[in-house]
Enzyme design. Structure first.
Site, mmCIF file in Angstrom:
data_model
loop_
_atom_site.group_PDB
_atom_site.id
_atom_site.type_symbol
_atom_site.label_atom_id
_atom_site.label_comp_id
_atom_site.label_asym_id
_atom_site.label_seq_id
_atom_site.Cartn_x
_atom_site.Cartn_y
_atom_site.Cartn_z
ATOM 1 N N ARG A 139 26.942 45.861 -3.290
ATOM 2 C CA ARG A 139 27.702 44.687 -3.714
ATOM 3 C C ARG A 139 26.925 43.994 -4.821
ATOM 4 O O ARG A 139 25.698 43.904 -4.791
ATOM 5 C CB ARG A 139 27.934 43.720 -2.541
ATOM 6 C CG ARG A 139 29.037 44.163 -1.579
ATOM 7 C CD ARG A 139 30.404 44.079 -2.234
ATOM 8 N NE ARG A 139 31.505 44.380 -1.328
ATOM 9 C CZ ARG A 139 32.071 45.578 -1.186
ATOM 10 N NH1 ARG A 139 31.611 46.607 -1.885
ATOM 11 N NH2 ARG A 139 33.085 45.737 -0.356
ATOM 12 N N GLU A 157 33.498 40.478 -11.153
ATOM 13 C CA GLU A 157 34.180 41.708 -11.550
ATOM 14 C C GLU A 157 35.590 41.402 -12.049
ATOM 15 O O GLU A 157 36.348 40.724 -11.350
ATOM 16 C CB GLU A 157 34.226 42.687 -10.365
ATOM 17 C CG GLU A 157 32.823 43.148 -9.944
ATOM 18 C CD GLU A 157 32.826 44.219 -8.864
ATOM 19 O OE1 GLU A 157 33.920 44.552 -8.332
ATOM 20 O OE2 GLU A 157 31.749 44.746 -8.552
ATOM 21 N N HIS A 209 32.695 49.806 -10.591
ATOM 22 C CA HIS A 209 32.924 49.778 -9.140
ATOM 23 C C HIS A 209 33.736 50.987 -8.675
ATOM 24 O O HIS A 209 34.776 50.848 -8.021
ATOM 25 C CB HIS A 209 33.617 48.479 -8.727
ATOM 26 C CG HIS A 209 33.359 48.114 -7.299
ATOM 27 N ND1 HIS A 209 33.365 46.820 -6.841
ATOM 28 C CD2 HIS A 209 33.079 48.869 -6.199
ATOM 29 C CE1 HIS A 209 33.128 46.795 -5.536
ATOM 30 N NE2 HIS A 209 32.949 48.030 -5.130
#
Length: 320
Positions: A237, A266, A284
């Site tokens: 994370r 993000e 990601h």
């Protein structure tokens, strides 16, 4: 017979997957999908979930403010593995069940981590980019084999990565709040203190859940302990790493390189950070291998089915 309950899918990636959509619609014909190709705003999310019996959610922030207004919602089913976006206390408060399968995408994340390790060691990313710019740089880096690896967090992903590393004959140090004697005995890894791991490892990789205790776990202090020739990898994370501190460490060559798949915000907005020549960044994708996406989606659907089947059996038993 399909279930009669109303289901909502908030995740754009699930909603765009034709196989998962078909699989879900065969079982829950009254399903609405997120067709926007983006995450909902808080108000959009509240509107989208109004009146549904169950929902499949991804990274959407699920908090007390949201679920307090969703009187019909009985279950949230997680598309993915991280629970840092879900207020579990709020779910319990409003008697909303949570469907979740930990570690279901562990191989996908572990493989990307291994990819980062090999790519960083062998200069694959830098030389590929330079070649596209017309620069023939034949610097082949070093082998991953026999380099000292530090794994911080040896849960589902960390343990899977540990097993993938066995053929590389890398000395592996692990740091975890739990006793990892069994996995150490199986793989030859050694459980050590955090400072020892950071001081000795040539590659440090993070596999922690995001909690109040792990936010900015890798900060300026921890980065300063790392070797100047070391590489940092984060596929867990974004907020586990203090991004400003990492940027400073890379700019000042306090560490050699970093590879990250996750960010504090993000999509990330700091273009100067993203443009650093000693930073490799991906959007990601760690848990998003095709096989992992399908497994996460099918698991989320199964949690809904199991929950409402149990509800029906309970209702029938009361009638009898």
């Amino acid at each position: 017979m399909p279930f009669s309950q109303i289901i909502a899918v908030t995740s754009p990636s699930f909603s765009q997957n034709s196989d998962l959509r078909e699989h879900l619609l065969l079982r829950f014909s009254n399903t609405r999908f997120n067709e926007t190709n983006r995450a909902f705003s808080p108000e959009e999310l509240k509107t989208f979930l109004h009146g549904v019996d169950g929902a499949i959610v991804g990274l959407d922030p699920i908090n007390d403010s949201l679920v307090s207004g969703l009187q019909s919602l009985k279950i949230l089913s997680k598309f993915g593995v991280g629970l840092d976006n879900i207020d579990e206390t709020a779910l319990k408060k409003y008697n909303i069940a949570l469907g979740w399968t930990p570690g279901i995408n562990k191989r996908s994340v572990a493989e990307l981590t291994l990819c980062f390790m090999i790519g960083l060691c062998r200069n694959i990313f830098e030389t590929s980019f330079q070649l596209k710019q017309g620069n023939w740089n034949k610097s082949g880096g070093v082998q991953l084999s026999e380099k000292t690896i530090g794994i911080i967090g040896c849960g589902n992903v960390g343990a899977d990565l540990l097993r993938l590393l066995v053929p590389f004959r890398c000395p592996v140090l692990i740091h975890d709040i739990l006793d990892k004697t069994d996995i150490c005995r199986e793989t030859g890894a050694i459980q050590v203190s955090l400072s020892s791991l950071l001081d000795q490892s040539q590659l440090v990789t993070l596999h922690l859940p995001l909690t109040s205790k792990t936010k900015h776990f890798m900060n300026e202090k921890q980065l300063s302990i790392m070797r100047p020739d070391a590489f940092l990898i984060n596929t867990s994370r974004g907020s586990i790493v203090d991004q400003a501190a990492l940027k400073k460490a890379l700019l000042e060559k306090k560490i050699a390189k970093a590879a990250i798949d996750v960010f504090e915000v993000e999509p990330p907005t700091d273009q100067e950070f993203l443009s650093l020549p000693n930073l490799i960044a991906t959007p990601h994708i760690g848990g998003n291998a095709k096989e992992a996406v399908e497994a996460m989606g099918l698991s989320a659907i199964q949690h809904l089915m199991d929950f409402f089947e149990a509800k029906e059996r309970s209702s029938e038993a009361r009638v009898d």
